[in-house]
Design a protein around this motif. Structure first.
Motif, PDB file in Angstrom:
ATOM      1  N   LEU A  87       0.909  -1.149   0.075  1.00  0.00           N
ATOM      2  CA  LEU A  87       0.080  -0.045   0.070  1.00  0.00           C
ATOM      3  C   LEU A  87       0.977   1.213   0.030  1.00  0.00           C
ATOM      4  O   LEU A  87       1.901   1.547   0.727  1.00  0.00           O
ATOM      5  N   PRO A 113      -3.391   0.866  -3.817  1.00  0.00           N
ATOM      6  CA  PRO A 113      -2.754  -0.513  -3.560  1.00  0.00           C
ATOM      7  C   PRO A 113      -1.838  -0.586  -4.633  1.00  0.00           C
ATOM      8  O   PRO A 113      -1.624  -0.155  -5.886  1.00  0.00           O
ATOM      9  N   ALA A 118      -3.022  -6.195  -1.793  1.00  0.00           N
ATOM     10  CA  ALA A 118      -3.383  -4.659  -1.218  1.00  0.00           C
ATOM     11  C   ALA A 118      -4.718  -4.458  -2.177  1.00  0.00           C
ATOM     12  O   ALA A 118      -5.700  -3.542  -1.579  1.00  0.00           O
ATOM     13  N   ARG A 119      -4.985  -4.735  -3.329  1.00  0.00           N
ATOM     14  CA  ARG A 119      -6.195  -4.403  -4.040  1.00  0.00           C
ATOM     15  C   ARG A 119      -7.155  -4.799  -3.645  1.00  0.00           C
ATOM     16  O   ARG A 119      -8.356  -4.264  -3.457  1.00  0.00           O
ATOM     17  N   VAL A 122      -8.196  -2.963  -0.304  1.00  0.00           N
ATOM     18  CA  VAL A 122      -8.821  -1.651  -0.688  1.00  0.00           C
ATOM     19  C   VAL A 122     -10.250  -1.945  -1.105  1.00  0.00           C
ATOM     20  O   VAL A 122     -11.094  -1.185  -0.782  1.00  0.00           O
TER      21      VAL A 122
END
Length: 156
Positions: A87, A113, A118-119, A122
């Protein structure tokens, strides 16, 4: 994903900026909450290039965070870039003098992200954006209130 808010404080812009530049107080507050914080620069005065490395527990996992100040425009704006496990987050604080003794603080957090996991994180945050925005605005208001009380007590 971005969160932003603005609050007004009964204090001159220079005093507010000075309180926001009291990084040792923020470091101690993080340590009281269980984080480990280390400065990564040797600057004696606030400015671009200041940095911190931190570790803390979040949801049962040990997390690492690197923070660097990328913008320092006294007494108007500070921007920090934070990197943590996929991130990248930009923390922006802008100040506008409304009058001699009143200042508007605009704060924003922009999370981007950099990895697939991380995507996914989010994306799950986006599902709870309404409640997270409420919490963010409440915390920001509490923070500004604490700055105002600190100013009233005469501490920079």
């Amino acid at each position: 994903m971005k969160f932003s808010t603005k609050e007004d404080i009964d204090a001159p812009i220079e005093a507010v900026f000075a309180m926001l530049c009291d990084f040792e107080t923020f470091e101690r507050a993080a340590m009281r909450r269980g984080a480990e914080v280390q400065r990564t620069d040797t600057k004696s005065a606030p400015g671009v290039g200041m940095g911190w490395r931190g570790t803390f527990n979040l949801r049962g996992k040990r997390r690492q965070l690197e923070i660097e100040m990328i913008t320092f425009d006294k007494p108007n704006e500070m921007v920090f870039e934070c990197n943590s496990q996929g991130l990248m987050t930009l923390l922006t604080t802008e100040l506008v003098a409304l009058s001699k003794n009143r200042t508007r603080i605009m704060m924003s957090v922009d999370i981007k992200p950099l990895s697939l996991s991380a995507r996914l994180l989010v994306q799950s945050l986006k599902l709870a954006k309404t409640s997270l925005t409420k919490k963010y605005k409440l915390r920001a208001a509490e923070f500004v209130k604490s700055l105002e009380e600190r100013h009233e007590r005469g501490r920079p």
